[in-house]
Design an enzyme around this catalytic site. Structure first.
Site, PDB file in Angstrom:
ATOM      1  N   ASN A  98       0.874  -1.185   0.000  1.00  0.00           N
ATOM      2  CA  ASN A  98       0.000   0.000   0.000  1.00  0.00           C
ATOM      3  C   ASN A  98       0.906   1.229   0.000  1.00  0.00           C
ATOM      4  OD1 ASN A  98      -1.787   2.068   0.539  1.00  0.00           O
ATOM      5  ND2 ASN A  98      -2.217   1.427   2.649  1.00  0.00           N
ATOM      6  N   TRP A  99       0.969   1.888  -1.134  1.00  0.00           N
ATOM      7  CA  TRP A  99       1.887   3.028  -1.246  1.00  0.00           C
ATOM      8  C   TRP A  99       1.354   4.309  -0.609  1.00  0.00           C
ATOM      9  CZ3 TRP A  99       4.023   2.728  -6.996  1.00  0.00           C
ATOM     10  CH2 TRP A  99       4.933   1.668  -7.066  1.00  0.00           C
ATOM     11  N   LYS A 100       0.091   4.312  -0.254  1.00  0.00           N
ATOM     12  CA  LYS A 100      -0.513   5.529   0.334  1.00  0.00           C
ATOM     13  C   LYS A 100      -0.234   6.716  -0.586  1.00  0.00           C
ATOM     14  CE  LYS A 100       0.065   3.238   4.695  1.00  0.00           C
ATOM     15  NZ  LYS A 100       0.170   3.288   6.136  1.00  0.00           N
TER      16      LYS A 100
ATOM     17  N   HIS B  62      -9.419   1.447   4.906  1.00  0.00           N
ATOM     18  CA  HIS B  62      -8.113   1.551   5.566  1.00  0.00           C
ATOM     19  C   HIS B  62      -8.238   2.523   6.747  1.00  0.00           C
ATOM     20  CE1 HIS B  62      -3.972   2.615   6.378  1.00  0.00           C
ATOM     21  NE2 HIS B  62      -3.651   1.473   5.805  1.00  0.00           N
TER      22      HIS B  62
ATOM     23  N   GLU C 245      -6.523   4.861   7.801  1.00  0.00           N
ATOM     24  CA  GLU C 245      -6.291   6.288   7.507  1.00  0.00           C
ATOM     25  C   GLU C 245      -7.518   6.906   6.847  1.00  0.00           C
ATOM     26  OE1 GLU C 245      -2.628   5.632   5.436  1.00  0.00           O
ATOM     27  OE2 GLU C 245      -1.725   5.001   7.326  1.00  0.00           O
TER      28      GLU C 245
ATOM     29  N   GLU D 279      -5.505  -4.861  10.626  1.00  0.00           N
ATOM     30  CA  GLU D 279      -4.435  -3.882  10.816  1.00  0.00           C
ATOM     31  C   GLU D 279      -4.698  -3.070  12.080  1.00  0.00           C
ATOM     32  OE1 GLU D 279      -2.386  -2.835   6.826  1.00  0.00           O
ATOM     33  OE2 GLU D 279      -4.158  -1.573   7.027  1.00  0.00           O
TER      34      GLU D 279
ATOM     35  N   GLY E  50       2.665   2.076  10.612  1.00  0.00           N
ATOM     36  CA  GLY E  50       3.658   3.134  10.437  1.00  0.00           C
ATOM     37  C   GLY E  50       4.388   3.513  11.719  1.00  0.00           C
TER      38      GLY E  50
ATOM     39  N   SER F  67       3.429  -2.366  10.205  1.00  0.00           N
ATOM     40  CA  SER F  67       4.878  -2.464  10.409  1.00  0.00           C
ATOM     41  C   SER F  67       5.448  -3.829  10.001  1.00  0.00           C
ATOM     42  CB  SER F  67       5.257  -2.116  11.853  1.00  0.00           C
ATOM     43  OG  SER F  67       4.898  -0.770  12.126  1.00  0.00           O
TER      44      SER F  67
ATOM     45  N   GLY G  90       2.800  -1.227   4.162  1.00  0.00           N
ATOM     46  CA  GLY G  90       2.948   0.175   3.756  1.00  0.00           C
ATOM     47  C   GLY G  90       4.402   0.514   3.496  1.00  0.00           C
ATOM     48  N   GLY G  91       5.052   1.096   4.492  1.00  0.00           N
ATOM     49  CA  GLY G  91       6.408   1.616   4.362  1.00  0.00           C
ATOM     50  C   GLY G  91       7.393   0.700   3.659  1.00  0.00           C
TER      51      GLY G  91
HETATM   52  P1  PGA Z   1       2.938   0.096   7.491  1.00  0.00           P
HETATM   53  O1  PGA Z   1       1.458   0.371   6.892  1.00  0.00           O
HETATM   54  O2  PGA Z   1       3.392  -1.203   6.899  1.00  0.00           O
HETATM   55  O3  PGA Z   1       3.761   1.263   7.029  1.00  0.00           O
HETATM   56  O4  PGA Z   1       2.788   0.012   8.964  1.00  0.00           O
HETATM   57  C1  PGA Z   1       0.554  -0.679   6.745  1.00  0.00           C
HETATM   58  C2  PGA Z   1      -0.730  -0.179   6.130  1.00  0.00           C
HETATM   59  O5  PGA Z   1      -1.114   0.970   6.391  1.00  0.00           O
HETATM   60  O6  PGA Z   1      -1.389  -0.891   5.350  1.00  0.00           O
END
Ligand code: PGA
Length: 252
Positions: free
Chosen positions: A9-11, A95, A97, A167, A173, A213, A234-235
């Site tokens: 997930n590149w956000k 998600h 966010e 999640e 993050g 994470s 994500g990251g």
């Molecule tokens: P993260 O994000 O791996 O950077 O913790 C995961 C996500 O938001 O799907």
């Protein structure tokens, strides 16, 4: 045996040029593992979707969000038919966010899931508790509500092919990944909730991802767990090298 899933997930990261560079590095590896029962996907920003479709080889593409209406006066939104036209596999829904910053609720998630079903597109439905809810011991209550309200009115057939990502918000993050025990327990619990309401024929088809994470050095321990089929990352999905490292660590 279920296939393993790794979705990045590149956000709101990466320009189109950066997506081209990523695809050029990852494509070969993605094509190589296609035969190995591993599903690889990326959810980039909308502008990068056609680029990854074209240059990403066997990488599947997902939107990070969709609107539930087909079209209309919804400035700034993207519809499912627009995504269909470029051949994306599906979309993330709910998600944390989106829930936190864009007021998404279980109800709007449900509308989006129903709209995706109507178009026979896949969904990765994201659920998870906040730190406060976790500390108050409310995780299971929160998950149950997110799952039952989110899935309300979907066909059993669609649910049995659904992917759900657990999640915990406190792990996204932050570098504080949930322990394998917590991730396993909660993924197992979500499947139980679905089994209780829809039966085992339905629940046994659902794919469970853990997200929060996940990194090259911990992804394998999650995917080795019997309750976890994959990861939403994500990251660590942003650098081609670390994405490839994660693929390598889950290959048989
Ligand atoms: P993260 O994000 O791996 O950077 O913790 C995961 C996500 O938001 O799907």
């Amino acid at each position: 045996m279920k296939r393993k899933i790794l979705i990045g997930n590149w956000k709101m990261n990466k320009t189109m040029q950066q997506a081209i560079e990523f695809a050029n590095v990852v494509r070969e590896k993605a094509n190589e593992v296609e035969k190995k029962n591993i599903i690889l996907g990326i959810a980039p920003g909308y502008l990068c979707l056609p680029i990854l479709k074209k240059l990403g080889g066997s990488l599947l593409t997902f939107a990070q969000n969709v609107h539930y209406e087909e079209k209309g006066a919804f400035t700034g939104e993207v519809s499912i038919p627009m995504l269909e036209e470029i051949g994306v596999m599906g979309s993330l829904v709910g998600h944390s966010e989106r829930r936190q910053y864009f007021n998404e609720t279980n109800n709007t998630c449900n509308l989006k899931l129903k709209a995706l079903e109507a178009h026979q597109m896949n969904a990765v439905y994201c659920v998870g508790e906040t730190l406060k809810e976790y500390e108050e011991g409310k995780t299971k209550d929160v998950l149950k509500k997110q799952v039952l309200q989110g899935l309300e009115g979907l066909s059993e057939d669609y649910i049995s092919n659904l992917t759900i990502a657990y999640e915990p918000v406190w792990s996204i993050g932050t570098g504080k990944n949930a322990s394998k025990e917590i991730a396993s327990e909660m993924c197992g619990y979500i499947i139980e909730v679905i089994k209780e309401k829809y039966g085992e024929d339905v629940s046994s088809g659902v794919y469970m991802l853990y997200g929060g994470s996940v990194k090259p050095n911990n992804i394998k321990e999650y995917l080795d767990d019997e309750n976890i089929d994959g990861a939403l990352v994500g990251g660590a999905s942003l650098e081609a090298s670390s994405f490839i490292e994660m693929i390598e660590s889950i290959e048989e």
